[in-house]
Structure formats: C-alpha cells, structure tokens
Scaffold this active site. Structure first.
Site, short mmCIF file in Angstrom:
data_model
loop_
_atom_site.label_atom_id
_atom_site.label_comp_id
_atom_site.label_asym_id
_atom_site.label_seq_id
_atom_site.Cartn_x
_atom_site.Cartn_y
_atom_site.Cartn_z
N ARG A 39 19.23 9.19 7.61
CA ARG A 39 19.72 10.40 6.94
C ARG A 39 19.28 11.69 7.65
O ARG A 39 19.59 12.78 7.20
CB ARG A 39 19.21 10.40 5.50
CG ARG A 39 17.70 10.48 5.39
CD ARG A 39 17.24 10.29 3.96
NE ARG A 39 15.80 10.18 3.92
CZ ARG A 39 15.13 9.60 2.95
NH1 ARG A 39 15.76 9.05 1.95
NH2 ARG A 39 13.81 9.55 2.99
N ASN A 91 13.74 -0.36 9.83
CA ASN A 91 12.58 0.50 10.07
C ASN A 91 12.42 1.63 9.06
O ASN A 91 11.30 2.04 8.75
CB ASN A 91 12.71 1.08 11.49
CG ASN A 91 11.80 2.27 11.72
OD1 ASN A 91 10.59 2.14 11.86
ND2 ASN A 91 12.39 3.48 11.73
N ASN A 95 6.35 6.45 2.80
CA ASN A 95 5.15 6.21 2.00
C ASN A 95 5.09 7.31 0.95
O ASN A 95 4.61 8.41 1.21
CB ASN A 95 3.92 6.21 2.91
CG ASN A 95 2.69 5.71 2.17
OD1 ASN A 95 2.69 5.58 0.95
ND2 ASN A 95 1.63 5.43 2.91
N TYR A 155 5.44 1.52 -2.37
CA TYR A 155 5.52 1.35 -0.91
C TYR A 155 4.82 0.06 -0.49
O TYR A 155 5.37 -0.74 0.27
CB TYR A 155 4.87 2.57 -0.26
CG TYR A 155 4.81 2.58 1.25
CD1 TYR A 155 5.94 2.85 2.02
CD2 TYR A 155 3.59 2.36 1.91
CE1 TYR A 155 5.86 2.91 3.41
CE2 TYR A 155 3.52 2.42 3.30
CZ TYR A 155 4.65 2.68 4.04
OH TYR A 155 4.57 2.73 5.42
N THR A 190 3.51 10.17 13.49
CA THR A 190 4.96 10.38 13.36
C THR A 190 5.14 11.51 12.35
O THR A 190 4.18 11.90 11.68
CB THR A 190 5.64 9.11 12.79
OG1 THR A 190 5.14 8.91 11.45
CG2 THR A 190 5.39 7.87 13.63
P1 NAP Z 1 9.36 8.89 9.86
O1 NAP Z 1 8.68 9.65 10.92
O2 NAP Z 1 9.54 9.55 8.54
O3 NAP Z 1 10.78 8.37 10.34
C1 NAP Z 1 11.53 7.55 9.45
C2 NAP Z 1 12.98 7.93 9.51
O4 NAP Z 1 13.70 7.10 8.56
C3 NAP Z 1 13.25 9.37 9.09
O5 NAP Z 1 14.33 9.87 9.83
C4 NAP Z 1 13.62 9.21 7.62
O6 NAP Z 1 14.35 10.28 7.09
C5 NAP Z 1 14.45 7.95 7.69
N1 NAP Z 1 14.59 7.33 6.37
C6 NAP Z 1 13.61 6.94 5.54
N2 NAP Z 1 14.13 6.42 4.42
C7 NAP Z 1 15.48 6.49 4.55
C8 NAP Z 1 16.57 6.14 3.73
N3 NAP Z 1 16.38 5.62 2.52
N4 NAP Z 1 17.83 6.35 4.18
C9 NAP Z 1 18.05 6.88 5.40
N5 NAP Z 1 17.05 7.25 6.24
C10 NAP Z 1 15.78 7.06 5.81
O7 NAP Z 1 8.53 7.52 9.59
P2 NAP Z 1 7.67 6.58 10.58
O8 NAP Z 1 6.24 6.91 10.42
O9 NAP Z 1 8.29 6.53 11.91
O10 NAP Z 1 7.89 5.19 9.83
C11 NAP Z 1 8.84 4.23 10.25
C12 NAP Z 1 8.47 2.89 9.63
O11 NAP Z 1 7.15 2.52 10.05
C13 NAP Z 1 8.46 2.91 8.10
O12 NAP Z 1 9.01 1.72 7.61
C14 NAP Z 1 6.98 2.99 7.78
O13 NAP Z 1 6.70 2.37 6.56
C15 NAP Z 1 6.39 2.18 8.93
N6 NAP Z 1 4.97 2.46 9.16
C16 NAP Z 1 4.58 3.65 9.73
C17 NAP Z 1 3.22 3.88 9.94
C18 NAP Z 1 2.71 5.13 10.60
O14 NAP Z 1 1.50 5.23 10.80
N7 NAP Z 1 3.55 6.09 10.94
C19 NAP Z 1 2.27 2.92 9.55
C20 NAP Z 1 2.72 1.75 8.97
C21 NAP Z 1 4.06 1.53 8.78
P3 NAP Z 1 13.51 11.43 6.26
O15 NAP Z 1 12.69 12.14 7.29
O16 NAP Z 1 14.58 12.25 5.62
O17 NAP Z 1 12.67 10.71 5.26
#
Ligand code: NAP
Length: 264
Positions: A39, A91, A95, A155, A190
């Site tokens: 999105r 992906n 959280n 989450y 991120t």
């Molecule tokens: P991020 O920086 O927020 O990037 C995630 C992307 O997915 C954003 O563009 C977000 O849009 C989009 N998104 C989320 N929910 C959505 C939905 N329902 N429909 C459409 N788009 C959606 O997150 P990230 O840290 O890269 O995380 C990616 C994955 O890694 C997630 O599953 C997270 O749980 C997992 N993870 C991350 C970490 C960490 O340390 N970063 C640790 C453990 C697990 P918006 O910005 O509008 O929300």
C-alpha cells in the site's frame, strides 16, 4: 554464484519499504522480475522508477492486503502482465502493539487479521501458478513468535501462525515440488523498526542497548542480509530445504545474550 533467478516473476508483499524493498532490489539485481504488492504508493513508484531507469524490470501493484479481494486481484494482475508466478515472498506486516492488558478483543482480532490472513490469501491464489512453475514460498515471520515481546499479542500470534503455516504448507505442497520456508528476523533497521524505536524517550540509547545484546557483531541485522537469505531460499541453490524456520539475527534468539555483557 548464479542463483538462476533470471526472468523469474516473484511477488514481494510490502516490497516497497524495509526488508521487502531489499528483497525487491535483490531479485532485480539477479535479473528476476520483482512484483511489489503493497500500500506504500509513493515508495513503490519511486523504487520502480529507480529500478526501471537502471534497466531492470519490475511491476508495482498498489493494494491494501487486508482485503481478500485485493489479494486475488493482485495475483490476477501479475498473471495478466506476465502469465506466470515463480515465487511468493509473504512479507508485509505491522507490529501494531495490541497488548493483552492494553489492547481489547476487537483490536486483537483486527491485528491478527491484518498481519496473518493475507499470507494465506496470497499463497492460496498463487498456488495454481506455483504448481506449474514448481516455484516456492518464503514467509517472513518474526522473533516475537519465539521470544515474545510484550504488548503485542496480535502481531506475535500472527507471526507464530506464519511459522506453523510454513510447516503445514511445506507438507501439503510436497507432491507439487513447491518448497515453503520462513525467515525469522529479530532486529533490522527499517521504517517500521524506526517507528517502534521512536516510541522510547531516548531512541538512540535504546538502539545501543539492543545492539549490545546481539551476540554476533553487536549490531543490528541489515535488510540486505535478510534479503540475501530470501534470494537463496527462492533459488534452486536451496533445492532440498523446505519447512524450515531460518533465524537470521546474529544469534540474538538462540545464543546467550549475556555474552555481550561478559565481553565488556
Ligand atoms: P516496513 O518497513 O514497515 O515495510 C513493510 C511494508 O509493508 C510497508 O510498505 C507497509 O506499508 C507494507 N504493508 C504492511 N501491511 C500491509 C498491508 N496490510 N497491506 C499492504 N501493505 C502493507 O516493515 P519491515 O520492518 O520491513 O517488516 C517487514 C516484515 O519483517 C514484517 O512482516 C515484519 O513483521 C517482519 N519483521 C521485521 C523486523 C524488523 O526488525 N524490522 C523484525 C522481525 C520481523 P505501511 O508503511 O503503510 O505500513
């Protein structure tokens, strides 16, 4: 090492930001065709323009994934454009801090729904094409499924279910030669992570405290390190790996975290 991902069409949900962005970039660098489904409209367009300008092929589809109809439409769009799907990276996630005490049942259900259901929906609609391509699925989960975090019941429940579904789908799809694996990140800088860090009074101090507790290198994992693991799992170089939960975290979850303190 050639990962043989050239011209492979791979969907990356949430592929415009953070870990998803690194995976999108990695697929493009390998000559594959990443399809961003998420999105983040502006970030998706910016990344697509940049990759296209550098001669890569990429498709950007702007959809909110919490709607099943949108997941179905996204898969249909990929099929109309390329006529094949070789991989799915589930992906996208947030959280969202819906706790047991500080949340409520409505918020909890909503959190599980928005973090979990699209993993199933996207996989469900991709299966007919993955059967033809003998492609594979990578689910991005989280260390919260293993360690807990506190104040994030929805989450954590969704992330735990993603690990269970990784095993369940790996079994169900054995006969189609479709492999299913999960990556479990812990601490990756991120936009999502930064937002969480900024909820603390002193985000810099908090970050240093966290980094000190990562046994390998006392640093956070980079999004590229998660992406490199995803590329390996997508590729035939991991042809006998299925149903696995690969923890990419510098030993944060499984090694003794007091080691960093002992090393001081
Ligand atoms: P991020 O920086 O927020 O990037 C995630 C992307 O997915 C954003 O563009 C977000 O849009 C989009 N998104 C989320 N929910 C959505 C939905 N329902 N429909 C459409 N788009 C959606 O997150 P990230 O840290 O890269 O995380 C990616 C994955 O890694 C997630 O599953 C997270 O749980 C997992 N993870 C991350 C970490 C960490 O340390 N970063 C640790 C453990 C697990 P918006 O910005 O509008 O929300």
């Amino acid at each position: 090492m050639d990962l043989n991902l050239k011209d492979k069409v791979i969907i990356v949900t949430g592929g415009a930001k953070g870990i998803g962005e690194a995976i999108t970039r990695g697929i493009a660098e390998e000559g594959g065709i990443p399809v961003i489904v998420g999105r983040s409209k502006d970030e998706g367009e910016k990344l697509t323009d940049e990759l296209v300008d550098s001669g890569k092929e990429v498709l950007n589809l702007c959809y909110e994934l919490s709607s099943t109809e949108n997941c179905e439409a996204a898969v249909s769009s990929v099929m109309s454009t390329y006529g094949r799907i070789d991989g799915l990276i589930n992906n996208a996630g947030v959280n969202d801090g819906v706790g047991l005490e500080k949340g409520n049942p409505v918020q909890f259900k909503r959190s599980v729904e928005t973090n979990l259901f699209h993993y199933y929906d996207m996989a469900h609609y991709c299966i007919p094409e993955l059967k033809k391509s003998k492609g594979n699925i990578v689910n991005i989960s989280s260390k919260t499924a293993i360690t807990g975090q506190g104040n994030t019941s929805g989450y954590a429940a969704a992330k735990g279910a993603q690990l269970a579904l990784t095993r369940e789908w790996a079994v169900e799809l054995l006969n189609y030669n479709i492999r299913v694996n999960a990556i479990v990140p812990a601490e990756v800088m991120t936009p999502l992570y930064k937002k969480w860090l900024d909820t603390f009074d002193n985000p810099n101090e908090k970050q240093k405290e966290i980094e000190k507790n990562v046994p390998f290198g006392n640093r956070m994992t980079t999004a590229k390190e998660i992406a490199d693991t995803a590329l390996f799992l997508l590729s035939e170089r991991s042809s006998h790996i299925t149903g696995q939960h690969i923890v990419v975290d510098g030993g944060y979850v499984h090694l003794d975290r007091s080691l960093s303190v002992l090393g001081d």
